[in-house]
Design a protein around this motif. Structure first.
Motif, PDB file in Angstrom:
ATOM      1  N   ASP A  59      45.222  49.476 -19.414  1.00 35.35           N
ATOM      2  CA  ASP A  59      45.239  48.441 -20.630  1.00 35.35           C
ATOM      3  C   ASP A  59      44.763  49.311 -21.839  1.00 35.35           C
ATOM      4  O   ASP A  59      45.383  48.683 -22.748  1.00 35.35           O
ATOM      5  CB  ASP A  59      43.947  47.388 -20.175  1.00 35.35           C
ATOM      6  CG  ASP A  59      44.772  46.372 -19.204  1.00 35.35           C
ATOM      7  OD1 ASP A  59      46.125  46.399 -19.099  1.00 35.35           O
ATOM      8  OD2 ASP A  59      44.102  45.907 -18.502  1.00 35.35           O
TER       9      ASP A  59
ATOM     10  N   ALA B  24      44.930  42.207 -25.855  1.00 36.89           N
ATOM     11  CA  ALA B  24      45.248  41.960 -24.173  1.00 36.89           C
ATOM     12  C   ALA B  24      45.016  40.368 -24.239  1.00 36.89           C
ATOM     13  O   ALA B  24      44.651  39.878 -23.304  1.00 36.89           O
ATOM     14  CB  ALA B  24      44.652  42.747 -23.287  1.00 36.89           C
TER      15      ALA B  24
ATOM     16  N   LEU C  67      52.864  42.061 -20.849  1.00 35.47           N
ATOM     17  CA  LEU C  67      51.332  41.957 -20.575  1.00 35.47           C
ATOM     18  C   LEU C  67      51.013  40.542 -20.030  1.00 35.47           C
ATOM     19  O   LEU C  67      50.168  40.259 -18.760  1.00 35.47           O
ATOM     20  CB  LEU C  67      50.310  41.758 -21.813  1.00 35.47           C
ATOM     21  CG  LEU C  67      50.230  43.254 -22.368  1.00 35.47           C
ATOM     22  CD1 LEU C  67      49.389  42.953 -23.711  1.00 35.47           C
ATOM     23  CD2 LEU C  67      49.250  44.094 -21.149  1.00 35.47           C
TER      24      LEU C  67
END
Length: 189
Positions: free
Chosen positions: A168, A105, A51
């Motif tokens: 995501d 995230a 990420l």
């Protein structure tokens, strides 16, 4: 909507046979695969690095490398006979924190990510050293370092694959599955 759920269940089922330290085998390579806590954290480090690499590609290498270096330092502390409190608590926390960072995230600068994973890696390395057989420590260390690198690479690949398949949201779902793995470790103890 179903893709993230299915992918999370697949990721969690891959880790299911590895329930928290069933034995103290002679192979350092096998050890990271035998504890759901170690397995999930190391996959998680790779996923989080994946990420972070979206904004800074070097993070794909720097974050896992920081984990490996600090894991070696922690192992050295364990082999040196240094006594540390709360080792298992830090290892379990690593599953929840890294899983949460993936689920959220969270994109920190690579240096901060290296500090976070490095702290947890120290305790993972220490635990590996504490569970090492009396003879053959060098091979044991090499084994768990290679296995950790393999798991982190798998985490990177998983992050990139899931992101392509489910975006995501899919990656976040896998982070949630890591946190669920942490809950399974608590229940198993």
């Amino acid at each position: 909507m179903r893709k993230p759920i299915v992918l999370s269940l697949v990721a969690l089922s891959m880790a299911a046979p590895a329930l928290a330290h069933p034995g103290h085998e002679a192979s350092g390579f096998v050890h990271p695969f035998t504890g759901l806590d170690h397995f999930a954290a190391m996959i998680g480090v790779g996923m989080w690095a994946g990420l972070l690499a979206l904004r800074r590609p070097a993070a794909a290498l720097l974050v896992p490398l920081a984990f490996l270096v600090m894991m070696a330092v922690g192992a050295a502390a364990g082999f040196a006979g240094i006594k540390l409190p709360l080792v298992e608590a830090f290892i379990l926390a690593s599953v929840f924190v890294i899983g949460g960072l993936v689920m959220g995230a969270v994109r920190l600068p690579a240096a901060w990510a290296m500090v976070i994973v490095g702290l947890f890696a120290f305790f993972h390395g220490y635990a590996h050293a504490q569970e090492a057989p009396a003879a053959g420590a060098g091979g044991y260390i090499l084994g768990f370092m290679v296995a950790t690198a393999v798991l982190q690479a798998a985490g990177l690949a998983l992050a990139w694959s899931v992101r392509r398949l489910a975006g995501d949201l899919g990656v976040r779902a896998v982070g949630g599955a890591m946190m669920a793995a942490g809950a399974l470790v608590i229940v198993a103890h």
